[in-house]
Write an enzyme that holds these catalytic residues in place. Structure first.
Site, PDB file in Angstrom:
ATOM      1  N   TYR A 120       0.832  -1.200   0.000  1.00 52.86           N
ATOM      2  CA  TYR A 120       0.000   0.000   0.000  1.00 52.86           C
ATOM      3  C   TYR A 120       0.870   1.255   0.000  1.00 52.86           C
ATOM      4  O   TYR A 120       0.568   2.244  -0.667  1.00 52.86           O
ATOM      5  CB  TYR A 120      -0.920  -0.005   1.223  1.00 52.86           C
ATOM      6  CG  TYR A 120      -1.757   1.253   1.342  1.00 52.86           C
ATOM      7  CD1 TYR A 120      -2.844   1.454   0.513  1.00 52.86           C
ATOM      8  CD2 TYR A 120      -1.453   2.231   2.281  1.00 52.86           C
ATOM      9  CE1 TYR A 120      -3.613   2.603   0.609  1.00 52.86           C
ATOM     10  CE2 TYR A 120      -2.211   3.374   2.391  1.00 52.86           C
ATOM     11  CZ  TYR A 120      -3.294   3.565   1.550  1.00 52.86           C
ATOM     12  OH  TYR A 120      -4.044   4.713   1.652  1.00 52.86           O
ATOM     13  N   SER A 127      -3.038  14.254   6.529  1.00 56.72           N
ATOM     14  CA  SER A 127      -3.973  14.010   5.442  1.00 56.72           C
ATOM     15  C   SER A 127      -5.410  13.950   5.944  1.00 56.72           C
ATOM     16  O   SER A 127      -5.675  13.537   7.085  1.00 56.72           O
ATOM     17  CB  SER A 127      -3.622  12.682   4.753  1.00 56.72           C
ATOM     18  OG  SER A 127      -4.631  12.302   3.833  1.00 56.72           O
ATOM     19  N   TYR A 177      -8.924  17.030   1.003  1.00 56.48           N
ATOM     20  CA  TYR A 177      -9.673  16.516  -0.136  1.00 56.48           C
ATOM     21  C   TYR A 177     -11.087  17.081  -0.033  1.00 56.48           C
ATOM     22  O   TYR A 177     -11.675  17.097   1.064  1.00 56.48           O
ATOM     23  CB  TYR A 177      -9.765  14.996  -0.098  1.00 56.48           C
ATOM     24  CG  TYR A 177      -8.485  14.246  -0.368  1.00 56.48           C
ATOM     25  CD1 TYR A 177      -7.860  14.311  -1.604  1.00 56.48           C
ATOM     26  CD2 TYR A 177      -7.927  13.440   0.617  1.00 56.48           C
ATOM     27  CE1 TYR A 177      -6.697  13.594  -1.853  1.00 56.48           C
ATOM     28  CE2 TYR A 177      -6.775  12.710   0.376  1.00 56.48           C
ATOM     29  CZ  TYR A 177      -6.161  12.798  -0.867  1.00 56.48           C
ATOM     30  OH  TYR A 177      -5.017  12.091  -1.113  1.00 56.48           O
ATOM     31  N   THR A 218      -5.594  19.364  -2.299  1.00 56.74           N
ATOM     32  CA  THR A 218      -5.193  18.378  -3.300  1.00 56.74           C
ATOM     33  C   THR A 218      -6.210  18.338  -4.426  1.00 56.74           C
ATOM     34  O   THR A 218      -7.412  18.194  -4.189  1.00 56.74           O
ATOM     35  CB  THR A 218      -5.044  16.989  -2.654  1.00 56.74           C
ATOM     36  OG1 THR A 218      -3.996  17.057  -1.680  1.00 56.74           O
ATOM     37  CG2 THR A 218      -4.696  15.933  -3.681  1.00 56.74           C
ATOM     38  N   LYS A 248      -1.912  21.407  -4.236  1.00 59.33           N
ATOM     39  CA  LYS A 248      -1.102  20.202  -4.400  1.00 59.33           C
ATOM     40  C   LYS A 248      -1.638  19.360  -5.563  1.00 59.33           C
ATOM     41  O   LYS A 248      -2.835  19.056  -5.612  1.00 59.33           O
ATOM     42  CB  LYS A 248      -1.132  19.380  -3.109  1.00 59.33           C
ATOM     43  CG  LYS A 248      -0.342  18.077  -3.149  1.00 59.33           C
ATOM     44  CD  LYS A 248      -0.461  17.346  -1.817  1.00 59.33           C
ATOM     45  CE  LYS A 248       0.379  16.081  -1.760  1.00 59.33           C
ATOM     46  NZ  LYS A 248      -0.076  15.043  -2.719  1.00 59.33           N
ATOM     47  N   HIS A 278       1.095  12.885  -7.198  1.00 56.97           N
ATOM     48  CA  HIS A 278       0.549  12.048  -6.129  1.00 56.97           C
ATOM     49  C   HIS A 278       1.407  10.807  -5.898  1.00 56.97           C
ATOM     50  O   HIS A 278       0.892   9.720  -5.596  1.00 56.97           O
ATOM     51  CB  HIS A 278      -0.900  11.651  -6.454  1.00 56.97           C
ATOM     52  CG  HIS A 278      -1.786  11.569  -5.247  1.00 56.97           C
ATOM     53  ND1 HIS A 278      -2.607  12.597  -4.853  1.00 56.97           N
ATOM     54  CD2 HIS A 278      -1.978  10.593  -4.340  1.00 56.97           C
ATOM     55  CE1 HIS A 278      -3.279  12.256  -3.776  1.00 56.97           C
ATOM     56  NE2 HIS A 278      -2.906  11.030  -3.427  1.00 56.97           N
TER      57      HIS A 278
END
Length: 416
Positions: free
Chosen positions: A55, A137, A161, A187, A277, A301
């Site tokens: 991952y 994040s 996000y 982002t 970003k 990314h």
């Protein structure tokens, strides 16, 4: 003529005989042997179940974007200057209005406690000690307030996000403001999830599902599974609990209709520094700069979205030349050494962010492993600067670096 031999005298042997004090802490002993980020990556792979490691380590589809980004940094030529006094070197920079003691910070990474139970707390504490920014994040596994407690006096950044539920998105922004996060990273390169095939092949789910393969994994990685079962359940800290894959979550929750108008609106809601970003073309860089953002982060990314996307390091010189006077240019994707950081700074980046490099350290040894990753990168930055004959980041210029290109770019749509 035969060489004349004799027995050595004890006083001659004494200086040659020295025993190092043994390091009894297995984690510290293991980390001390890691001299590069790649060394930490190998340690991480040995200590982390395959699904969790992949991952972190994997990227989208054929993983060409990630491979090309790393190769781009390898394909540089440094041009050192000689006979400079480099006894003292200042690796610090002023970025987005404040000081960072190193020219890199920790990038936002999703579901970080999957890699190691200490997760974002380990990263935030290590960043505080190093005097560098830590980025949380939206898909983090520690709350905004939890990161603030871990890094109460340092620089915390929040990566946003945009969800289909705008009110919930902006509630996070309000909490980041209340917790004195000084920078928002918006982002813009995830309208839908990239095809991360390693995760699909591994049956990666959130949280990890107990299958025959995962049960067998407990034999190889008992400590990882012990930590998983004896600490808080894995979940996205700022979202509802989710049972399924990350890709399914992104596609069900993230808003694919976000436009430049939405970005302008977000800017009105955030009182501090704002960075966009996921910039991958000069035209989009110009467009967001025209909106008055404080910085742009050249990024694909980490190769986890569109495979065959532009290499940020290749795009950097053009963007820095055209827009560097109007905004602060940051860069991520592909950085695996301090030399990579220095090359990016020389070609116009004001700052860089590292994601996988820090996560490899986290998987290799928790918080101590993050410290080691930062230490490795810091030492490489300082040494590379000295060998180039510069004593501060501001002395780095494009004359110090040549990009060697394996790939040549034809005109758009020409098929060349």
């Amino acid at each position: 003529m035969a060489m004349k031999r004799r027995f050595p005298r004890p006083r001659e042997l004494a200086p040659l005989i020295g025993f190092r004090r043994p390091q009894l802490n297995a984690t510290q002993r293991r980390l001390a042997s890691a001299l590069t980020i790649e060394d930490l990556r190998r340690l991480a792979e040995r200590r982390t179940p395959k699904a969790a490691f992949d991952y972190t380590d994997g990227a989208a589809e054929d993983e060409l974007s990630l491979a090309r980004a790393r190769q781009a940094f390898r394909d540089i030529e440094f041009h050192p200057t000689i006979l400079r006094d480099v006894e003292k070197v200042d690796t610090g920079v002023t970025i987005l209005g404040d000081r960072s003691e190193l020219p890199f910070g920790i990038a936002p990474t999703g579901f970080t406690r999957l890699m190691h139970t200490e997760g974002e707390v380990a990263g935030a504490r290590a960043a505080a000690r190093a005097g560098i920014p830590f980025s949380l994040s939206t898909l983090g596994t520690t709350t905004i307030e939890g990161v603030k407690r871990a890094n109460p006096h340092g620089r915390n950044w929040f990566q946003l996000y945009m969800w289909k539920d705008r009110d919930r998105s902006m509630a996070l922004v309000e909490r980041a403001v209340a917790a004195n996060f000084d920078t928002l990273l918006v982002t813009v390169d995830v309208p839908v999830a990239g095809a991360r095939l390693r995760d699909t092949r591994n049956g990666m789910s959130i949280p990890p599902a107990l299958t025959l393969s995962t049960v067998l994994d407990t034999v190889r990685y008992p400590r990882w599974w012990f930590d998983l079962f004896t600490t808080e359940p894995l979940s996205f800290a700022e979202l509802d609990r989710w049972s399924g894959t990350v890709a399914e979550y992104l596609d069900s929750t993230f808003d694919p209709t976000v436009t430049f108008a939405d970005l302008a609106w977000i800017k009105t809601q955030w009182p501090n520094k704002l960075v966009v970003k996921g910039i991958q073309t000069l035209e989009d860089a110009r467009a967001v700069v025209d909106l008055g953002v404080d910085g742009i982060l050249l990024s694909n990314h980490g190769g986890r979205q569109l495979d065959r996307a532009p290499v940020p390091f290749h795009l950097l010189p053009m963007v820095a030349r055209e827009l560097g006077r109007d905004t602060e240019v940051l860069l991520d994707t592909g950085i695996m050494s301090g030399a990579d950081v220095v090359a990016a700074l020389a070609l116009g980046a004001r700052f860089t962010l590292v994601g996988r490099a820090y996560l490899y350290g986290l998987m290799a040894g928790g918080e101590a492993g993050v410290d080691r990753a930062i230490e490795v990168l810091s030492g490489q930055v300082s040494r590379t600067m000295r060998l180039l004959g510069v004593t501060s980041v501001d002395e780095l210029t494009p004359s110090h670096v040549t990009q060697l290109h394996r790939l040549t770019r034809g005109g758009a749509g020409t098929g060349s």
